[in-house]
Design a protein around this motif. Sequence first.
Motif, PDB file in Angstrom:
ATOM      1  N   PHE A   1       0.831  -1.197   0.000  1.00  0.00           N
ATOM      2  CA  PHE A   1       0.000   0.000   0.000  1.00  0.00           C
ATOM      3  C   PHE A   1       0.872   1.257   0.000  1.00  0.00           C
ATOM      4  CE2 PHE A   1      -2.515   3.341   1.944  1.00  0.00           C
ATOM      5  CZ  PHE A   1      -3.723   3.224   1.266  1.00  0.00           C
ATOM      6  N   ALA A   2       1.856   1.294   0.884  1.00  0.00           N
ATOM      7  CA  ALA A   2       2.716   2.476   0.995  1.00  0.00           C
ATOM      8  C   ALA A   2       3.534   2.682  -0.284  1.00  0.00           C
ATOM      9  CB  ALA A   2       3.643   2.349   2.203  1.00  0.00           C
ATOM     10  N   LEU A   3       4.093   1.617  -0.819  1.00  0.00           N
ATOM     11  CA  LEU A   3       4.893   1.712  -2.041  1.00  0.00           C
ATOM     12  C   LEU A   3       4.059   2.269  -3.190  1.00  0.00           C
ATOM     13  CD1 LEU A   3       7.531   1.103  -3.625  1.00  0.00           C
ATOM     14  CD2 LEU A   3       6.557  -1.160  -4.100  1.00  0.00           C
ATOM     15  N   THR A   4       2.858   1.734  -3.372  1.00  0.00           N
ATOM     16  CA  THR A   4       2.036   2.196  -4.490  1.00  0.00           C
ATOM     17  C   THR A   4       1.469   3.588  -4.228  1.00  0.00           C
ATOM     18  OG1 THR A   4       0.169   0.893  -3.642  1.00  0.00           O
ATOM     19  CG2 THR A   4       1.501  -0.084  -5.398  1.00  0.00           C
ATOM     20  N   ALA A   5       1.286   3.975  -2.958  1.00  0.00           N
ATOM     21  CA  ALA A   5       0.863   5.351  -2.661  1.00  0.00           C
ATOM     22  C   ALA A   5       1.952   6.338  -3.083  1.00  0.00           C
ATOM     23  CB  ALA A   5       0.533   5.502  -1.178  1.00  0.00           C
ATOM     24  N   VAL A   6       3.196   6.008  -2.784  1.00  0.00           N
ATOM     25  CA  VAL A   6       4.320   6.857  -3.198  1.00  0.00           C
ATOM     26  C   VAL A   6       4.405   6.887  -4.724  1.00  0.00           C
ATOM     27  CG1 VAL A   6       6.838   7.057  -3.182  1.00  0.00           C
ATOM     28  CG2 VAL A   6       5.608   6.552  -1.059  1.00  0.00           C
ATOM     29  N   MET A   7       4.219   5.742  -5.356  1.00  0.00           N
ATOM     30  CA  MET A   7       4.242   5.680  -6.819  1.00  0.00           C
ATOM     31  C   MET A   7       3.115   6.537  -7.409  1.00  0.00           C
ATOM     32  SD  MET A   7       5.058   1.620  -7.344  1.00  0.00           S
ATOM     33  CE  MET A   7       4.633   1.620  -9.058  1.00  0.00           C
ATOM     34  N   GLY A   8       1.926   6.464  -6.806  1.00  0.00           N
ATOM     35  CA  GLY A   8       0.802   7.266  -7.283  1.00  0.00           C
ATOM     36  C   GLY A   8       1.071   8.751  -7.141  1.00  0.00           C
TER      37      GLY A   8
ATOM     38  N   VAL B   1      -8.696  -1.830   6.605  1.00  0.00           N
ATOM     39  CA  VAL B   1      -8.599  -2.330   5.228  1.00  0.00           C
ATOM     40  C   VAL B   1      -7.292  -3.102   5.039  1.00  0.00           C
ATOM     41  CG1 VAL B   1      -8.393  -1.635   2.799  1.00  0.00           C
ATOM     42  CG2 VAL B   1     -10.122  -0.562   4.261  1.00  0.00           C
ATOM     43  N   LEU B   2      -6.207  -2.590   5.598  1.00  0.00           N
ATOM     44  CA  LEU B   2      -4.923  -3.296   5.481  1.00  0.00           C
ATOM     45  C   LEU B   2      -4.946  -4.635   6.215  1.00  0.00           C
ATOM     46  CD1 LEU B   2      -2.501  -0.253   5.794  1.00  0.00           C
ATOM     47  CD2 LEU B   2      -2.973  -1.611   3.740  1.00  0.00           C
ATOM     48  N   LEU B   3      -5.665  -4.696   7.333  1.00  0.00           N
ATOM     49  CA  LEU B   3      -5.825  -5.970   8.037  1.00  0.00           C
ATOM     50  C   LEU B   3      -6.607  -6.951   7.174  1.00  0.00           C
ATOM     51  CD1 LEU B   3      -5.608  -7.815  10.518  1.00  0.00           C
ATOM     52  CD2 LEU B   3      -7.670  -6.691  11.407  1.00  0.00           C
ATOM     53  N   SER B   4      -7.653  -6.473   6.511  1.00  0.00           N
ATOM     54  CA  SER B   4      -8.437  -7.337   5.616  1.00  0.00           C
ATOM     55  C   SER B   4      -7.554  -7.894   4.510  1.00  0.00           C
ATOM     56  CB  SER B   4      -9.592  -6.549   4.994  1.00  0.00           C
ATOM     57  OG  SER B   4     -10.442  -6.032   5.981  1.00  0.00           O
ATOM     58  N   ILE B   5      -6.717  -7.046   3.962  1.00  0.00           N
ATOM     59  CA  ILE B   5      -5.787  -7.472   2.907  1.00  0.00           C
ATOM     60  C   ILE B   5      -4.828  -8.521   3.458  1.00  0.00           C
ATOM     61  CG2 ILE B   5      -3.861  -6.688   1.454  1.00  0.00           C
ATOM     62  CD1 ILE B   5      -5.465  -3.974   1.259  1.00  0.00           C
TER      63      ILE B   5
END
Length: 194
Positions: free
Chosen positions: A24-31, A131-135
């Motif tokens: 999540f964090a990696l793709t947030a930075v990418m976004g 949401v991250l826990l669900s993932i």
Amino acid sequence: MSIKDDAAYLRSIYIYVAISVFLFALTAVMGYYTAQLDPEFAASWTEELEMLAWILEQPPLMIMIIIFLKNLLASATAMLLGLGLGIVPMIVATTNGFLLGIVGYSAVEQKGWLYLAAGILPHGIIELPVVLLSIAIGLRLGHMLALSLLKESSDLSGEMRVAIHFLLRWIMPLLLLAAAIETFITPFIISRVA
């Protein structure tokens, strides 16, 4: 299951939680950087959000219910479709992270970091971890399915029961609370910051 059992389960899935947070964090930075480097591509990602503008025209209680159901669907999908070898949870983590990065860049450019924090933190402090826990649980289910396909020992049905228990006992109520905060408190805080 008791709260102590739930805490023990959470400790046992820490690696899956770490993976979901990392993706999540990696793709947030990418976004965020994609929005900076290629605004047209970023705009194509936010078209979906613009189509959801009709939600804001609804009464507050209806807005809360829609937000809750949208987040519950995303969480339940990430969790229970983890049985597809963990592919769906990874898609949910990366697409949501990327979109948050794009929206975050836009908010920072237009109104600043304080505005972004006001728009995310009040409800996001509950919603994002849930949401991250669900993932993470979905990734765990995918891993257990892979082990059972490889004829290794795994209690897939027990894992599924735990996942449903977490969905009903923790994820649903916390997402409802987050939706209420997003509907009734976040807009007030944003109005104070703006």
